[in-house]
Design an enzyme around this catalytic site. Structure first.
Site, short mmCIF file in Angstrom:
data_model
loop_
_atom_site.label_atom_id
_atom_site.label_comp_id
_atom_site.label_asym_id
_atom_site.label_seq_id
_atom_site.Cartn_x
_atom_site.Cartn_y
_atom_site.Cartn_z
N HIS A 58 1.86 -3.03 -0.39
CA HIS A 58 2.55 -2.52 0.79
C HIS A 58 3.99 -2.11 0.52
CE1 HIS A 58 -0.58 -5.41 2.74
NE2 HIS A 58 -1.13 -4.33 2.23
N ILE A 59 4.21 -1.28 -0.48
CA ILE A 59 5.53 -0.70 -0.69
C ILE A 59 5.75 0.35 0.37
CG2 ILE A 59 5.77 -1.23 -3.14
CD1 ILE A 59 4.55 1.38 -3.81
#
Lengths: 444, 590
Positions: free
Chosen positions: B517-518
């Protein structure tokens, strides 16, 4: 025997042969009259209507090679005699049917005879198209001639070994088996039933796959006179199901709406279509009007059960489920089922409504001839993507994972569980289907 | 260079956002072309049972992920460090191919908390502007929850998400999340059945006075037909979601929910093995004229288009903006510029719980999204005044399934190999659970993306360079959650616990999986000086360019991002259809 007597016999014999030759020649070389109503010359053909007739007749699928140009022919069909290829029916004058007159077109549609007198193999379902009304053929012809682009694609030669490749005996076959009569309305039935019967027996040519055939490859009934009509068949490596009212392998437990839903979407709560029937849904039935699919469903639903002798039965039962839940299902087929099938088709065998097909009471599972069931287990199958149900849900094949004996055990388990009661499947039968599917593949 | 026939819309990348934008714009009658760098794939044959449930090919060898030998990123903790290439998949997992991350995701399907979209305003109002520490570059997102709600709802209906509403149009419902923002409809499917971890978690957290609810999962609990007519089958808890394509048509993906309809449309086309190098603009740099890509044969091809949509994975979207020279690149020294600014991640704490031999957890089964969660410590649901940090997260007891190759957790002190290890595995495998906290990651002046000055990929383009490390605010928050996890683990009855909780002084370890989840780097916002796209995800600088994906987040939220990413794509598409197509040009005046 004295010489004169011998001569008399010889003369009589030669005479008989000569007479027979005349008769046979008359049959063989006769280019029959297609019998079109004279009133047709005053009628204006409707090409738009003809386009829908082409959908009803599913012309495009057979006359188009996979990924090839529409109607240019070239699709391969394996028959008991050998491989034949569909012809180019675009209006190209040299390679297609651009030079045909309406009479030529009707002759080939109803009698399987080309303008030069060449006989078609009855893989082209002229035996069914003979039932089609003049007006429908006239509109279809108008559509083909005016709305399809002409493409110069030469027809491919058949792969049928001599002497089977000699075509004149087909004239004798026609004389013996072809019924060149138009559809006759049954006054005791309503118009929707009659529309359904007209489509099923004619354009939709359902009997081509679903009616059993005799030793000369002739359909045993072409217009619903007996309860053999549409009672299930065996074709290539598949077993088109019984469409009659039997509650086991037929459509006895289906409603009219179930049948119509299947034709529009490729799936229903009782079954899902793959293979050849998926092609029929993909190219033809999904595009039929709601009224036409309902008419077909009403007609099919009116068919009495086929002779029950030797057919499977189905009476829903939870005993299989109880055995599995008790942890005591230990048959070889049952174990394979739990390993590879239950995730989708569930322990109950009932699948999930219209998503994962039920196996309990599914006519394709219960069919007297288990070829289709075996084929799907071996190679998997894909439901067609349709406007009504766009997901082309697919089952993977398991032929690589299991031996013939394993698959026979699995098929036998599914045919005898949850209330299914169909005869066991042998490893030899599986081996045969495996061979047929392998040899039918293009890379073979 | 070859030039293709122009199209109305070219979409770069064909995962969730590409598929959403493609179908919405194709349904509006536009001629749409999607370019995907990877291969086409579909349930059968690509994820056919049983071949795909292969831990070696999928989890160990990353079958569905980007090939890092062709293109990757470089990483460093601080702007004075030298960045080095990410050569093996570790902390995050960029997907590739048709379906993108929508294939290998787990299925956790959350929304966003309304206050997160206006976090700077919210913190300032509640705690005062001085509560925001020096160097934390918080900003409002420029869009409200109320505006997005119909699109969250739409994406859940498309995915057939399983869950239970806690707040239906302002009415509190028993069994759902009491902290939930108002939703217009109930979830399309009821929650999945709780596996043992989730059931124990729910009981324990309830007894502790917290408020457990079934985590929303895009793993279907029932057969389902979505608004497009696409069908899902019910999940069978096989335990192969994250890293895997679903064998069962149960996990929502572009392939299961959108593509069957899109592929039937004559005005849509897909080209695979098309790696986009840059967005082309006119001489003034104000209008996108199309894209240039490299095809499967290695030839450069120009694709003209009236409108360009960037819908690739986060990393590729940001790099395309930088390498195409659209928008001013961010400069951490001056704080000026915006492309690459507010690059964020997420903090994940993971604790394994070992139970007595009478407690069966049965980790051989599970589903990516199934679980119970609490949001008592999410966002600003709890008073941060005395705690002195900003942010929060979700705590959950999920049961995702596990197997030997993915790693069997063992209690601390267990032998690492040999017969002792085997004995420990045998003793614990059926009795091991896991609880986690997934936490927000604030935006900081020193955390950003730019182009690497040294390393280039197989196409000759500079690699994207990440400069990111954990910051004090976030690590103090993480320690707070570590205590909560330990408390809940004990209450669940675990006899021992082991795991990873990030603490002050810890650096970002890129080797260990954290989450994919960048986010951030092309933030959305109301101010063109600090945001790359406006509230409709339209580039401030090039108005016929739209940029989708988690790269538009203005900071890292605690939830899994897919729900928000999908809703933002529907929101953008709806505004393009309703307004932009009628009168192309900036939808917001800068």
């Amino acid at each position: 025997m004295s010489r004169p007597a011998r001569n008399r016999w010889l003369i009589a014999g030669l005479g008989l042969i000569a007479a027979a030759t005349v008769v046979v020649s008359a049959v063989v070389y006769h280019v029959p009259d297609p019998a079109i109503s004279p009133a047709l010359t005053h009628r204006t053909p409707d090409a738009t209507r003809g386009e829908y007739i082409a959908v009803l007749g599913d012309c495009a699928f057979c006359h188009t090679e996979t990924a090839g140009p529409s109607y240019a022919g070239g699709r391969a069909f394996s028959t008991p005699l050998g491989t034949i290829y569909s012809s180019n029916i675009t209006p190209d004058r040299d390679t297609g049917i651009g030079a045909y007159t309406l009479a030529d077109f009707v002759r080939v549609m109803r009698l399987g005879v080309k303008p030069d007198g060449t006989r078609l193999y009855p893989a082209m379902p002229y035996t069914a198209y003979a039932k089609v009304a003049d007006e429908d053929l006239q509109d279809l012809f108008a559509y083909v001639q005016s709305d399809i682009a002409p493409l110069p694609v030469a027809s491919r030669a058949t792969h049928i070994p001599w002497p089977l490749s000699i075509r004149w005996p087909l004239a004798l076959w026609n004389a013996a088996f072809h019924d060149d009569s138009r559809f006759v309305t049954d006054g005791s039935k309503d118009s929707q039933w009659n529309r359904g019967a007209y489509l099923v027996q004619g354009l939709a040519h359902c009997g081509t796959c679903h009616t059993p055939r005799g030793i000369f490859f002739e359909e045993k009934d072409l217009r619903g006179r007996s309860n053999l009509y549409l009672s299930g068949s065996g074709l290539d490596a598949t077993s088109p199901i019984n469409l009659r009212g039997n509650s086991g392998d037929g459509l006895g437990r289906w409603s009219t709406a179930d049948i119509a839903t299947l034709l529009k979407s490729g799936r229903s709560e009782h079954s899902a279509v793959t293979g050849t029937m998926a092609d029929a849904v993909r190219h033809s039935t999904q595009y039929m009007t709601d009224q036409d699919v309902t008419s077909i469903a009403i007609y099919v639903k009116s068919l009495s059960p086929a002779p029950e002798h030797g057919r499977a039965s189905f009476v829903a039962s939870d005993s299989t489920m109880s055995t599995i839940m008790a942890g005591s299902e230990r048959s070889p087929g049952g174990r394979i089922y739990l390993d590879s099938c239950a995730a989708c088709h569930r322990l109950s065998g009932s699948g999930e409504n219209s998503t994962f097909p039920t196996l309990a009471g599914n006519p394709s599972v219960l069919s007297s001839d288990p070829s289709s069931l075996i084929g799907v287990i071996l190679e998997g199958g894909r439901v067609p993507s349709t406007a009504a149900a766009p997901s082309g849900l697919a089952m993977p094949g398991f032929g690589w994972r299991y031996s013939d004996a394993d698959i026979a055990a699995l098929a036998t388990f599914t045919r005898s569980s949850w209330g299914n009661n169909a005869p066991p499947v042998t490893a030899a039968k599986v081996a045969g289907i495996r061979d047929q599917l392998r040899s039918g593949r293009p890379d073979h | 260079m070859a030039t293709n026939k122009p199209v109305d819309v070219v979409i770069v990348g064909f995962g969730w956002t590409g598929a959403i934008m493609a179908i919405e714009l194709a349904q509006a009658g536009l001629n749409v072309l999607a370019l995907e760098r990877g291969e086409d794939a579909t349930t059968v044959p690509n994820w056919a049972y049983p071949k795909v449930v292969d831990e070696i090919s999928q989890s160990a060898r990353n079958g569905l992920l980007q090939n890092l030998s062709k293109s990757t990123v470089t990483i460093r903790h601080h702007k004075d460090d030298r960045a080095l290439p990410y050569r093996q998949i570790g902390s995050f997992k960029p997907g590739t191919g048709v379906g993108g991350a929508g294939i290998h995701w787990s299925g956790v399907h959350s929304r966003v908390m309304p206050q997160e979209l206006r976090l700077r305003s919210h913190i300032t109002e509640r705690y005062g502007a001085r509560f925001i520490p020096e160097g934390m570059t918080l900003q409002d997102w420029g869009v409200t929850y109320e505006e997005l709600e119909p699109h969250f709802d739409r994406f859940e209906q498309v995915c057939g998400t399983s869950g239970k509403a806690g707040n239906l149009q302002g009415r509190a419902l028993e069994g759902g999340n009491p902290f939930e923002a108002p939703r217009s409809h109930e979830f399309p499917l009821p929650p999945l059945t709780d596996p043992p971890t989730s059931a124990l978690f729910a009981k324990a957290t309830r007894e502790l006075g917290y408020h457990p609810y079934p985590l929303p999962a895009a793993n279907a609990s029932r057969p389902y037909t979505n608004p497009y007519g696409c069908q899902l089958g019910p999940c069978n808890f096989c335990g192969f979601c994250s890293d895997y394509g679903c064998i069962n048509y149960s996990k929502a993906s572009p392939q299961t929910t959108i593509l069957p309809v899109l592929y039937r449309m004559p005005n849509f086309a897909l080209r695979t093995q098309a790696h986009v190098l840059k967005v082309n603009t006119d001489s003034a740099g104000k209008v996108a004229t199309g894209v240039t890509y490299v095809d499967a044969q290695g030839h450069e091809v120009e694709q003209p288009a009236t409108m360009v949509v960037l819908a690739a994975f986060h990393l590729h979207n940001v790099r395309l903006m930088l390498s195409s020279g659209i928008g001013q690149p961010y400069d951490p020294g001056t704080g000026q510029g915006k492309v690459g600014r507010n690059f964020c991640y997420q903090l994940l704490n993971s604790v394994n719980l070992f139970f007595d031999k009478n407690v069966y957890i049965n980790q051989f089964m599970g589903a990516g999204g199934v679980g119970q969660a609490i949001e008592d410590f999410y966002g600003d649901n709890f008073d941060h005044g005395k705690l002195g940090f900003i942010g929060g997260g979700v705590i959950w007891g999920r049961q995702t399934g596990n197997g030997p190759v993915r790693g069997i957790p063992l209690p601390s002190g267990s032998p690492a190999w040999g017969s002792g290890w085997k004995a420990a595995v045998k003793k614990n495998f059926l009795h091991t659970g896991r609880i986690e906290s997934q936490l927000s990651n604030m935006a900081y002046r020193g955390c950003y993306l730019d182009l690497d000055p040294t390393y280039r990929d197989a196409y000759g383009t500079p690699l994207l360079r990440m400069t990111l490390n954990w910051q004090d605010n976030d690590l103090r928050m993480s320690e707070f959650f570590g205590e909560k996890l330990s408390q809940i683990g004990k209450a669940m009855g675990a006899t021992s616990q082991s795991g990873r909780v990030l603490k002050r002084g810890d650096n970002w370890d890129t080797r260990a999986y954290q989450s994919t989840h960048i986010n951030g780097g092309t933030a959305m916002g109301a101010d063109p000086k600090t945001s790359v796209v406006n509230k409709y995800l339209q580039s401030w600088d090039v108005s016929n360019l739209f940029v989708l994906g988690a790269n538009v987040f203005a900071h890292g939220i605690g939830y899994n991002p897919t729900g928000l990413v999908g809703a933002l794509a529907y929101w953008s598409a709806a505004n393009i259809r309703a307004t932009y197509l009628k009168s192309p040009g900036p939808l917001v005046r800068g």
